[in-house]
Design an enzyme around this catalytic site. Structure first.
Site, short mmCIF file in Angstrom:
data_model
loop_
_atom_site.label_atom_id
_atom_site.label_comp_id
_atom_site.label_asym_id
_atom_site.label_seq_id
_atom_site.Cartn_x
_atom_site.Cartn_y
_atom_site.Cartn_z
N TYR A 141 22.40 -47.88 68.10
CA TYR A 141 24.07 -47.97 68.42
C TYR A 141 24.35 -48.00 69.81
O TYR A 141 25.30 -48.74 70.35
CB TYR A 141 24.85 -46.78 67.45
CG TYR A 141 26.25 -46.84 67.50
CD1 TYR A 141 27.04 -47.60 66.99
CD2 TYR A 141 27.03 -45.85 68.26
CE1 TYR A 141 28.46 -47.48 66.95
CE2 TYR A 141 28.07 -45.66 68.49
CZ TYR A 141 28.90 -46.24 67.53
OH TYR A 141 30.41 -46.41 67.66
N1 NAD Z 1 35.46 -43.57 65.16
C1 NAD Z 1 34.89 -43.32 66.30
O1 NAD Z 1 34.64 -42.07 66.58
C2 NAD Z 1 34.26 -44.51 67.03
C3 NAD Z 1 33.82 -44.10 68.38
C4 NAD Z 1 33.39 -45.02 69.27
C5 NAD Z 1 33.46 -46.39 68.93
N2 NAD Z 1 33.91 -46.80 67.88
C6 NAD Z 1 33.99 -48.13 67.15
O2 NAD Z 1 35.24 -48.70 66.87
C7 NAD Z 1 35.05 -49.59 66.02
C8 NAD Z 1 35.90 -49.28 64.76
O3 NAD Z 1 35.30 -47.98 64.01
P1 NAD Z 1 36.19 -47.27 62.80
O4 NAD Z 1 36.10 -45.93 63.52
O5 NAD Z 1 37.34 -47.91 62.73
O6 NAD Z 1 34.88 -47.65 61.72
P2 NAD Z 1 35.10 -47.70 60.16
O7 NAD Z 1 34.09 -47.53 59.45
O8 NAD Z 1 36.26 -47.14 59.61
O9 NAD Z 1 35.52 -49.30 60.16
C9 NAD Z 1 34.63 -50.26 60.38
C10 NAD Z 1 34.91 -51.46 59.56
O10 NAD Z 1 33.83 -52.56 59.97
C11 NAD Z 1 33.82 -53.29 58.84
N3 NAD Z 1 32.36 -53.83 58.74
C12 NAD Z 1 31.09 -53.57 58.72
N4 NAD Z 1 30.37 -54.56 58.93
C13 NAD Z 1 31.18 -55.76 58.89
C14 NAD Z 1 30.59 -57.20 58.70
N5 NAD Z 1 29.38 -57.50 58.70
N6 NAD Z 1 31.56 -58.07 59.03
C15 NAD Z 1 32.83 -57.48 58.86
N7 NAD Z 1 33.32 -56.48 58.81
C16 NAD Z 1 32.35 -55.59 58.86
C17 NAD Z 1 33.66 -52.22 57.86
O11 NAD Z 1 33.75 -52.50 56.28
C18 NAD Z 1 34.85 -51.35 57.96
O12 NAD Z 1 36.10 -51.45 57.50
C19 NAD Z 1 33.69 -50.04 65.74
O13 NAD Z 1 33.04 -51.02 66.52
C20 NAD Z 1 33.05 -48.40 66.15
O14 NAD Z 1 31.68 -48.62 66.50
C21 NAD Z 1 34.43 -45.86 66.84
#
Ligand code: NAD
Length: 234
Positions: A141
Protein backbone atom coordinates in the site's frame (compact mmCIF):
# COMPACT_ATOMS: atom_id res chain seq x y z
CA UNK A 1 -17.72 6.05 -6.30
CA UNK A 2 -19.47 3.66 -3.89
CA UNK A 3 -16.78 3.93 -1.20
CA UNK A 4 -16.78 6.30 1.75
CA UNK A 5 -14.64 9.07 0.25
CA UNK A 6 -15.88 8.56 -3.33
CA UNK A 7 -19.53 8.97 -2.35
CA UNK A 8 -18.84 12.15 -0.42
CA UNK A 9 -16.85 13.58 -3.34
CA UNK A 10 -19.62 12.71 -5.80
CA UNK A 11 -22.20 14.44 -3.61
CA UNK A 12 -20.04 17.54 -3.25
CA UNK A 13 -19.25 17.73 -6.99
CA UNK A 14 -22.92 17.33 -7.81
CA UNK A 15 -23.71 20.12 -5.34
CA UNK A 16 -21.15 22.26 -7.18
CA UNK A 17 -23.02 21.73 -10.46
CA UNK A 18 -21.34 18.69 -12.01
CA UNK A 19 -23.15 15.71 -13.48
CA UNK A 20 -21.39 12.72 -11.94
CA UNK A 21 -20.69 9.11 -12.89
CA UNK A 22 -19.87 6.85 -9.95
CA UNK A 23 -17.59 4.02 -11.04
CA UNK A 24 -17.10 0.99 -8.79
CA UNK A 25 -16.22 -2.69 -8.91
CA UNK A 26 -19.49 -3.30 -7.08
CA UNK A 27 -22.00 -2.28 -9.76
CA UNK A 28 -25.02 -2.58 -7.46
CA UNK A 29 -23.37 -0.35 -4.87
CA UNK A 30 -22.46 2.16 -7.60
CA UNK A 31 -26.08 2.27 -8.79
CA UNK A 32 -27.34 2.58 -5.23
CA UNK A 33 -24.88 5.39 -4.48
CA UNK A 34 -25.93 7.20 -7.68
CA UNK A 35 -29.62 6.86 -6.77
CA UNK A 36 -28.93 8.23 -3.28
CA UNK A 37 -27.68 11.54 -4.70
CA UNK A 38 -30.14 14.43 -4.89
CA UNK A 39 -29.84 15.00 -8.67
CA UNK A 40 -31.29 12.17 -10.77
CA UNK A 41 -28.66 12.70 -13.51
CA UNK A 42 -26.06 10.63 -11.57
CA UNK A 43 -24.87 7.48 -13.31
CA UNK A 44 -23.60 4.28 -11.65
CA UNK A 45 -21.07 2.27 -13.67
CA UNK A 46 -19.59 -1.16 -12.90
CA UNK A 47 -15.88 -1.11 -13.66
CA UNK A 48 -12.70 -2.89 -12.69
CA UNK A 49 -10.21 -0.02 -12.67
CA UNK A 50 -7.29 -2.47 -12.88
CA UNK A 51 -8.52 -3.73 -16.27
CA UNK A 52 -7.78 -1.74 -19.43
CA UNK A 53 -10.82 -2.92 -21.40
CA UNK A 54 -13.16 -2.36 -18.45
CA UNK A 55 -11.88 1.22 -18.00
CA UNK A 56 -12.34 1.89 -21.73
CA UNK A 57 -15.92 0.59 -21.55
CA UNK A 58 -16.70 2.69 -18.46
CA UNK A 59 -15.30 5.80 -20.13
CA UNK A 60 -17.35 5.06 -23.22
CA UNK A 61 -20.55 4.67 -21.16
CA UNK A 62 -19.83 7.89 -19.26
CA UNK A 63 -19.15 9.93 -22.40
CA UNK A 64 -22.22 8.41 -24.09
CA UNK A 65 -24.34 9.69 -21.21
CA UNK A 66 -22.77 13.10 -20.56
CA UNK A 67 -20.93 13.91 -23.82
CA UNK A 68 -17.93 15.48 -22.10
CA UNK A 69 -15.48 15.01 -19.23
CA UNK A 70 -14.10 17.77 -17.00
CA UNK A 71 -13.06 15.99 -13.80
CA UNK A 72 -11.63 12.57 -12.91
CA UNK A 73 -11.22 11.55 -9.28
CA UNK A 74 -9.20 8.36 -8.77
CA UNK A 75 -10.45 7.11 -5.42
CA UNK A 76 -10.61 3.31 -5.77
CA UNK A 77 -8.20 1.68 -3.38
CA UNK A 78 -7.62 -1.08 -0.84
CA UNK A 79 -5.10 -1.49 1.95
CA UNK A 80 -3.87 -4.88 0.72
CA UNK A 81 -1.84 -7.30 2.83
CA UNK A 82 -1.10 -6.26 6.41
CA UNK A 83 2.11 -8.21 7.08
CA UNK A 84 5.85 -7.86 7.28
CA UNK A 85 7.59 -7.92 3.90
CA UNK A 86 9.03 -11.36 4.70
CA UNK A 87 5.50 -12.76 5.18
CA UNK A 88 3.96 -11.06 2.15
CA UNK A 89 2.38 -13.17 -0.55
CA UNK A 90 3.42 -12.01 -4.05
CA UNK A 91 -0.06 -12.23 -5.56
CA UNK A 92 -1.61 -10.16 -2.75
CA UNK A 93 1.23 -7.62 -3.01
CA UNK A 94 0.66 -7.27 -6.77
CA UNK A 95 -3.14 -6.94 -6.37
CA UNK A 96 -2.58 -4.06 -3.98
CA UNK A 97 -0.25 -2.30 -6.44
CA UNK A 98 -2.80 -2.85 -9.21
CA UNK A 99 -5.85 -1.48 -7.41
CA UNK A 100 -4.04 1.53 -5.99
CA UNK A 101 -1.56 2.45 -8.76
CA UNK A 102 -2.19 0.70 -12.07
CA UNK A 103 -5.79 1.96 -11.76
CA UNK A 104 -4.61 5.58 -11.58
CA UNK A 105 -2.52 5.12 -14.72
CA UNK A 106 -5.35 3.45 -16.68
CA UNK A 107 -8.10 5.91 -15.71
CA UNK A 108 -5.91 9.02 -16.05
CA UNK A 109 -4.64 7.94 -19.46
CA UNK A 110 -8.22 7.39 -20.63
CA UNK A 111 -9.29 10.83 -19.36
CA UNK A 112 -6.76 13.04 -21.15
CA UNK A 113 -8.24 13.03 -24.65
CA UNK A 114 -11.81 13.87 -23.55
CA UNK A 115 -10.43 16.61 -21.28
CA UNK A 116 -8.38 18.06 -24.15
CA UNK A 117 -11.56 18.13 -26.22
CA UNK A 118 -13.44 19.81 -23.36
CA UNK A 119 -10.69 22.45 -23.04
CA UNK A 120 -10.62 21.88 -19.27
CA UNK A 121 -9.51 19.04 -17.05
CA UNK A 122 -8.88 18.30 -13.41
CA UNK A 123 -7.48 14.94 -12.27
CA UNK A 124 -7.43 14.36 -8.52
CA UNK A 125 -5.78 11.22 -7.16
CA UNK A 126 -6.29 9.78 -3.69
CA UNK A 127 -2.80 8.98 -2.41
CA UNK A 128 -2.09 8.55 1.32
CA UNK A 129 0.30 9.70 3.99
CA UNK A 130 1.49 6.07 3.82
CA UNK A 131 3.03 7.01 0.48
CA UNK A 132 5.11 9.73 2.14
CA UNK A 133 6.08 7.98 5.36
CA UNK A 134 5.83 4.22 4.63
CA UNK A 135 3.59 2.35 7.08
CA UNK A 136 5.09 -0.77 8.68
CA UNK A 137 3.31 -4.00 7.65
CA UNK A 138 1.80 -2.13 4.70
CA UNK A 139 4.64 -2.13 2.19
CA UNK A 140 2.48 -2.74 -0.90
CA UNK A 141 0.00 0.00 0.00
CA UNK A 142 2.77 2.45 0.94
CA UNK A 143 4.72 1.73 -2.24
CA UNK A 144 1.59 2.05 -4.40
CA UNK A 145 0.65 5.37 -2.81
CA UNK A 146 4.23 6.68 -3.19
CA UNK A 147 3.80 5.66 -6.82
CA UNK A 148 0.59 7.68 -7.04
CA UNK A 149 2.42 10.74 -5.68
CA UNK A 150 5.23 10.39 -8.24
CA UNK A 151 2.81 9.59 -11.07
CA UNK A 152 0.90 12.78 -10.21
CA UNK A 153 4.14 14.79 -10.43
CA UNK A 154 5.03 13.32 -13.82
CA UNK A 155 1.61 13.82 -15.31
CA UNK A 156 1.26 17.31 -13.88
CA UNK A 157 4.49 18.34 -15.60
CA UNK A 158 3.59 16.62 -18.87
CA UNK A 159 0.29 18.51 -19.04
CA UNK A 160 1.43 21.84 -17.60
CA UNK A 161 0.93 23.70 -20.89
CA UNK A 162 -2.60 22.32 -21.31
CA UNK A 163 -5.78 23.35 -19.42
CA UNK A 164 -5.48 20.08 -17.43
CA UNK A 165 -4.27 20.09 -13.81
CA UNK A 166 -3.24 16.90 -12.01
CA UNK A 167 -2.93 16.83 -8.23
CA UNK A 168 -3.23 14.37 -5.40
CA UNK A 169 -4.47 14.31 -1.84
CA UNK A 170 -2.59 12.50 0.93
CA UNK A 171 -5.01 11.72 3.78
CA UNK A 172 -4.01 10.25 7.12
CA UNK A 173 -7.03 8.55 8.70
CA UNK A 174 -10.50 9.26 7.27
CA UNK A 175 -13.58 7.59 8.77
CA UNK A 176 -14.81 5.23 6.03
CA UNK A 177 -15.45 1.47 5.52
CA UNK A 178 -11.79 1.15 4.44
CA UNK A 179 -10.72 1.37 8.09
CA UNK A 180 -12.32 -2.05 8.69
CA UNK A 181 -9.40 -3.50 6.67
CA UNK A 182 -6.92 -2.33 9.34
CA UNK A 183 -6.07 -4.22 12.52
CA UNK A 184 -7.07 -2.45 15.79
CA UNK A 185 -3.31 -2.01 16.46
CA UNK A 186 -2.69 -0.30 13.11
CA UNK A 187 -5.76 1.89 13.60
CA UNK A 188 -4.66 2.92 17.11
CA UNK A 189 -1.10 3.63 15.95
CA UNK A 190 -2.36 5.77 13.10
CA UNK A 191 -4.72 7.77 15.33
CA UNK A 192 -1.98 8.35 17.90
CA UNK A 193 0.12 10.17 15.28
CA UNK A 194 -2.56 12.77 14.49
CA UNK A 195 -2.10 16.00 16.51
CA UNK A 196 -5.83 16.81 16.21
CA UNK A 197 -6.47 13.42 17.91
CA UNK A 198 -9.26 12.38 15.57
CA UNK A 199 -9.87 10.86 12.17
CA UNK A 200 -10.96 13.17 9.37
CA UNK A 201 -14.38 12.91 7.76
CA UNK A 202 -15.21 12.00 4.17
CA UNK A 203 -16.79 15.45 3.90
CA UNK A 204 -13.47 17.08 4.80
CA UNK A 205 -11.80 15.06 2.04
CA UNK A 206 -14.55 16.06 -0.40
CA UNK A 207 -14.09 19.75 0.46
CA UNK A 208 -10.41 19.66 -0.53
CA UNK A 209 -11.06 17.58 -3.66
CA UNK A 210 -13.82 19.99 -4.73
CA UNK A 211 -11.31 22.85 -4.77
CA UNK A 212 -8.73 20.75 -6.67
CA UNK A 213 -11.46 19.88 -9.19
CA UNK A 214 -12.45 23.51 -9.74
CA UNK A 215 -11.16 26.31 -11.94
CA UNK A 216 -10.00 28.00 -8.72
CA UNK A 217 -7.14 25.51 -8.69
CA UNK A 218 -5.21 27.00 -11.58
CA UNK A 219 -1.54 27.41 -10.59
CA UNK A 220 -1.08 24.05 -8.82
CA UNK A 221 -0.25 20.86 -10.70
CA UNK A 222 1.71 17.75 -9.83
CA UNK A 223 1.27 18.63 -6.17
CA UNK A 224 0.38 16.62 -3.07
CA UNK A 225 -2.12 18.20 -0.67
CA UNK A 226 -2.04 16.93 2.93
CA UNK A 227 -5.20 16.04 4.81
CA UNK A 228 -3.83 14.73 8.05
CA UNK A 229 -5.01 16.67 11.11
CA UNK A 230 -1.55 18.19 11.45
CA UNK A 231 0.41 14.93 11.09
CA UNK A 232 2.24 15.67 7.84
CA UNK A 233 5.06 18.15 8.24
CA UNK A 234 6.59 18.10 4.77
N1 NAD B 1 -10.04 6.08 4.62
C1 NAD B 1 -8.81 6.42 4.90
O1 NAD B 1 -8.40 6.56 6.06
C2 NAD B 1 -7.83 6.71 3.78
C3 NAD B 1 -6.58 7.24 4.12
C4 NAD B 1 -5.66 7.51 3.11
C5 NAD B 1 -5.99 7.25 1.80
N2 NAD B 1 -7.20 6.74 1.49
C6 NAD B 1 -7.49 6.45 0.07
O2 NAD B 1 -8.69 7.09 -0.33
C7 NAD B 1 -9.33 6.30 -1.34
C8 NAD B 1 -10.78 6.06 -0.96
O3 NAD B 1 -10.80 5.33 0.24
P1 NAD B 1 -12.13 5.02 1.06
O4 NAD B 1 -11.78 5.20 2.48
O5 NAD B 1 -13.29 5.72 0.46
O6 NAD B 1 -12.22 3.44 0.77
P2 NAD B 1 -13.51 2.49 0.65
O7 NAD B 1 -13.03 1.12 0.96
O8 NAD B 1 -14.65 3.06 1.41
O9 NAD B 1 -13.83 2.61 -0.92
C9 NAD B 1 -13.00 2.09 -1.91
C10 NAD B 1 -13.87 1.73 -3.08
O10 NAD B 1 -13.01 1.26 -4.14
C11 NAD B 1 -13.73 0.25 -4.81
N3 NAD B 1 -12.81 -0.62 -5.55
C12 NAD B 1 -11.90 -1.49 -5.05
N4 NAD B 1 -11.28 -2.13 -6.05
C13 NAD B 1 -11.81 -1.67 -7.21
C14 NAD B 1 -11.59 -1.97 -8.58
N5 NAD B 1 -10.68 -2.88 -8.96
N6 NAD B 1 -12.32 -1.31 -9.51
C15 NAD B 1 -13.24 -0.39 -9.14
N7 NAD B 1 -13.49 -0.06 -7.84
C16 NAD B 1 -12.79 -0.70 -6.89
C17 NAD B 1 -14.44 -0.52 -3.70
O11 NAD B 1 -15.50 -1.31 -4.20
C18 NAD B 1 -14.88 0.62 -2.78
O12 NAD B 1 -16.20 1.05 -3.07
C19 NAD B 1 -8.51 5.02 -1.48
O13 NAD B 1 -7.63 5.14 -2.59
C20 NAD B 1 -7.72 4.97 -0.19
O14 NAD B 1 -6.52 4.25 -0.32
C21 NAD B 1 -8.14 6.46 2.44
Amino acid sequence: GAGGIGRAIAARLQHDGHRVALWDLDGDAANEAARALPESSALGVRVDVTDEASVAAAMHATLARFGTLHVLVNSAGATGPVANVTDCDLAAWQRCIDVNLRSVFLCSRAAVQPMREAGFGRIVNLASIAGKEGNPQMSAYSAAKAGVIAFTKSMGKELALTPIRVNCVAPALIETPLLAQLTPEALGASLAKIPMQRAGTAQEAANLVAWLASDQCSFSSGATFDLSGGRATY
